[in-house]
Design a protein around this motif. Structure first.
Motif, PDB file in Angstrom:
ATOM      1  N   LEU A 200       0.866  -1.183   0.000  1.00 19.67           N
ATOM      2  CA  LEU A 200       0.000   0.000   0.000  1.00 19.67           C
ATOM      3  C   LEU A 200       0.901   1.231   0.000  1.00 19.67           C
ATOM      4  O   LEU A 200       1.742   1.387   0.884  1.00 19.67           O
ATOM      5  CB  LEU A 200      -0.886  -0.028   1.260  1.00 19.67           C
ATOM      6  CG  LEU A 200      -1.778   1.172   1.534  1.00 19.67           C
ATOM      7  CD1 LEU A 200      -2.759   1.411   0.395  1.00 19.67           C
ATOM      8  CD2 LEU A 200      -2.564   0.948   2.836  1.00 19.67           C
ATOM      9  N   THR A 240      -1.600  -1.110  -4.161  1.00 18.20           N
ATOM     10  CA  THR A 240      -2.723  -0.169  -4.067  1.00 18.20           C
ATOM     11  C   THR A 240      -2.123   1.208  -3.794  1.00 18.20           C
ATOM     12  O   THR A 240      -1.250   1.342  -2.929  1.00 18.20           O
ATOM     13  CB  THR A 240      -3.677  -0.560  -2.914  1.00 18.20           C
ATOM     14  OG1 THR A 240      -4.152  -1.879  -3.154  1.00 18.20           O
ATOM     15  CG2 THR A 240      -4.858   0.390  -2.824  1.00 18.20           C
ATOM     16  N   CYS A 254      -1.317  -1.483 -10.672  1.00 19.74           N
ATOM     17  CA  CYS A 254      -1.627  -0.636  -9.518  1.00 19.74           C
ATOM     18  C   CYS A 254      -3.111  -0.275  -9.500  1.00 19.74           C
ATOM     19  O   CYS A 254      -3.647   0.227 -10.484  1.00 19.74           O
ATOM     20  CB  CYS A 254      -0.764   0.610  -9.658  1.00 19.74           C
ATOM     21  SG  CYS A 254      -0.850   1.674  -8.283  1.00 19.74           S
ATOM     22  N   ARG A 255      -3.761  -0.544  -8.359  1.00 17.43           N
ATOM     23  CA  ARG A 255      -5.137  -0.096  -8.150  1.00 17.43           C
ATOM     24  C   ARG A 255      -5.089   1.262  -7.472  1.00 17.43           C
ATOM     25  O   ARG A 255      -4.353   1.413  -6.499  1.00 17.43           O
ATOM     26  CB  ARG A 255      -5.856  -1.027  -7.171  1.00 17.43           C
ATOM     27  CG  ARG A 255      -6.574  -2.161  -7.782  1.00 17.43           C
ATOM     28  CD  ARG A 255      -7.072  -3.094  -6.672  1.00 17.43           C
ATOM     29  NE  ARG A 255      -6.705  -4.443  -6.984  1.00 17.43           N
ATOM     30  CZ  ARG A 255      -7.377  -5.206  -7.832  1.00 17.43           C
ATOM     31  NH1 ARG A 255      -8.465  -4.749  -8.408  1.00 17.43           N
ATOM     32  NH2 ARG A 255      -6.969  -6.429  -8.095  1.00 17.43           N
ATOM     33  N   CYS A 256      -5.840   2.221  -7.975  1.00 20.83           N
ATOM     34  CA  CYS A 256      -5.753   3.580  -7.404  1.00 20.83           C
ATOM     35  C   CYS A 256      -7.004   3.932  -6.613  1.00 20.83           C
ATOM     36  O   CYS A 256      -8.119   3.661  -7.064  1.00 20.83           O
ATOM     37  CB  CYS A 256      -5.591   4.605  -8.519  1.00 20.83           C
ATOM     38  SG  CYS A 256      -4.048   4.391  -9.390  1.00 20.83           S
ATOM     39  N   ALA A 272      -7.680  -0.486   3.424  1.00 20.98           N
ATOM     40  CA  ALA A 272      -6.789  -1.374   2.655  1.00 20.98           C
ATOM     41  C   ALA A 272      -5.822  -2.153   3.553  1.00 20.98           C
ATOM     42  O   ALA A 272      -5.259  -3.162   3.123  1.00 20.98           O
ATOM     43  CB  ALA A 272      -5.994  -0.543   1.639  1.00 20.98           C
ATOM     44  N   THR A 276      -2.772  -5.686   3.517  1.00 25.80           N
ATOM     45  CA  THR A 276      -1.481  -5.081   3.179  1.00 25.80           C
ATOM     46  C   THR A 276      -0.351  -5.775   3.918  1.00 25.80           C
ATOM     47  O   THR A 276      -0.457  -6.006   5.121  1.00 25.80           O
ATOM     48  CB  THR A 276      -1.509  -3.579   3.584  1.00 25.80           C
ATOM     49  OG1 THR A 276      -2.488  -2.919   2.787  1.00 25.80           O
ATOM     50  CG2 THR A 276      -0.163  -2.908   3.381  1.00 25.80           C
TER      51      THR A 276
END
Ligand code: PMT
Length: 406
Positions: A200, A240, A254-256, A272, A276
């Motif tokens: 994260l 993330t 990458c998730r934003c 999140a 993580t």
């Protein structure tokens, strides 16, 4: 010579496998970029890929006949896959569909492409492209994790965005230029040593609203955090990114999560965190916010005005310690760098802090370079010279490995 890696690409043999996805058109641009840099590109298509893009397109870009049938006649066909596999310095499958990924994961030599890959002993890059739901399917996840665990196999993660099916999510084929950089990184000896990490990253400033048109913020641009997200994902981590600024180009893998204020950043981090394994807190979080948010634009008045500020939560400092998670913070300082950073390391119970001298024009906010010292709870220090933020990110990711092993 590739500028990204310094690796010579002239006459490197690349086998570009194209499977049947709407993203197959992007493979044409990838073939063009490879050929432009002097690589010799041999395209092998699945029969479904030929429904999306004509072999003639690849022939025109590479100057080589395109293979797509296992048994197309002639005496040499029975061993074509062995010949193709032997010649290649690198195999790249882009786009790789769920079906092609499944075939490779199961060692199933079902068509010319999968047979060639199985017959190859050179590095293989798999670049998935599919609908987000398909990409998230446990079968596809398992197949990709299995492939990524094999020596010499690399997964070039897809990007988040809108797909041809109209859905939004992770599953778009990485842009050809990013994919080509990824291949060059592999050719230069890159390693996906963060596979299994769920990282994260926070990046950018927080924006603390005063009224509908004004806010308090700082000079952070997100560059340091974006570099961390990019490098961690390239090295195989699931990433993330929590940021107030959208990265200028999508970061592969990458998730934003877009936030605005420190409170929103805290909510996103806490949401999140259970999933993580490493937290990299590069964001410049405002310590204060206006005590009151005016509902309409504040009008100019005679004389001065005062805004009362109240404390924002300390996101890092208020986390419940978790010995299984690595927690890495940054300290942006103009004075007493080591003392102030060391205090934050202890007060926030961090595994490492990146002491960032922001008093120099080539370091810290907004520039592409950074000068940092890594500090550890046992008193060790590691000073890094001025380097690009991407290289700083590499050095920080190296420490994730070291800290995991200690
Ligand atoms: O984005 P760029 O333009 O590339 O610039 C990069 C950077 C200079 C912003 C980055 O490298 C950096 O140094 N980030 C940390 C900036 C900062 O806010 O430092 P700090 O010393 O105020 O905070 C210490 C740590 O606590 C940081 O990890 C911060 O994210 C965290 N923090 C701070 C305040 C707060 N309320 N909650 C927090 O969690």
């Amino acid at each position: 010579m590739s500028q990204a890696t310094g690796t010579t690409l002239v006459n490197r043999e690349i086998l570009l496998g194209v499977s049947g996805s709407i993203a197959a058109y992007k493979a044409a641009e990838l073939a063009r970029l490879m050929s432009k840099d002097g690589a010799q590109v041999q395209v092998v298509m699945t029969s479904s890929a030929t429904k999306f893009i004509a072999p003639l397109t690849f022939y025109s870009l590479t100057g080589r006949e395109v293979y797509h049938e296992m048994f197309s006649g002639g005496p040499e066909v029975a061993t074509a896959h062995i010949e193709l596999a032997r010649r290649a310095d690198l195999v790249v499958v882009a786009p790789a569909t769920a079906r092609t990924i499944g075939r490779i994961a199961c060692g199933m030599a079902e068509d010319l492409l999968s047979t060639t890959i199985i017959a190859s002993d050179t590095p293989v890059v798999i670049a998935p492209a599919m609908n987000p739901q398909m990409y998230a399917h446990p079968g596809v996840r398992e197949n990709l994790a299995k492939i990524a665990s094999w020596p010499g196999y690399f997964v070039a993660p897809p990007t988040e965005g809108e797909l041809a099916c109209g859905e939004y999510g992770l599953g778009r084929l990485t842009e050809p230029s990013d994919l080509w950089s990824f291949c060059q990184w592999v050719l230069a000896g890159g390693k996906q040593d963060l596979a299994g990490e769920r990282v994260l990253v926070t990046a950018g400033p927080t924006l603390e609203d005063i009224d509908p048109v004004r806010f308090l913020s700082n000079r952070s641009t997100g560059k340091m955090g974006f570099s961390l997200a990019k490098v961690a994902a390239r090295r195989g981590a699931e990433v993330t990114l929590v940021s107030s600024i959208v990265p200028p180009t999508p970061i592969p893998g990458c998730r934003c999560v877009t936030i605005r204020s420190a409170i929103e950043m805290q909510d996103a981090v806490l949401a999140a965190l259970p999933n993580t394994t490493t937290l990299l807190m590069a964001a410049a979080v405002a310590d204060y916010r206006p005590a009151e948010l005016a509902a309409s634009k504040i009008k100019k008045q005679e004389g001065d005005m005062q805004i009362v500020l109240e404390r924002n939560p300390d996101i890092l400092g208020s986390l419940t310690p978790d010995p299984t998670r690595l927690t890495i913070g940054f300290a942006a300082e103009t004075d007493h760098l080591l003392k102030n950073a060391g205090d934050k390391l202890r007060r926030k119970h961090l595994d490492m802090i990146v002491a960032n001298d922001v008093s120099q024009i080539d370091s810290g906010f907004a520039v592409d370079t950074n000068r940092v010292i890594l500090l550890f709870p046992d008193g060790r220090q590691k000073a890094l010279p001025l380097m690009s933020k991407l290289d700083v990110a590499e050095a920080i990711c190296d420490q994730i490995q070291v800290l995991r092993q200690s």
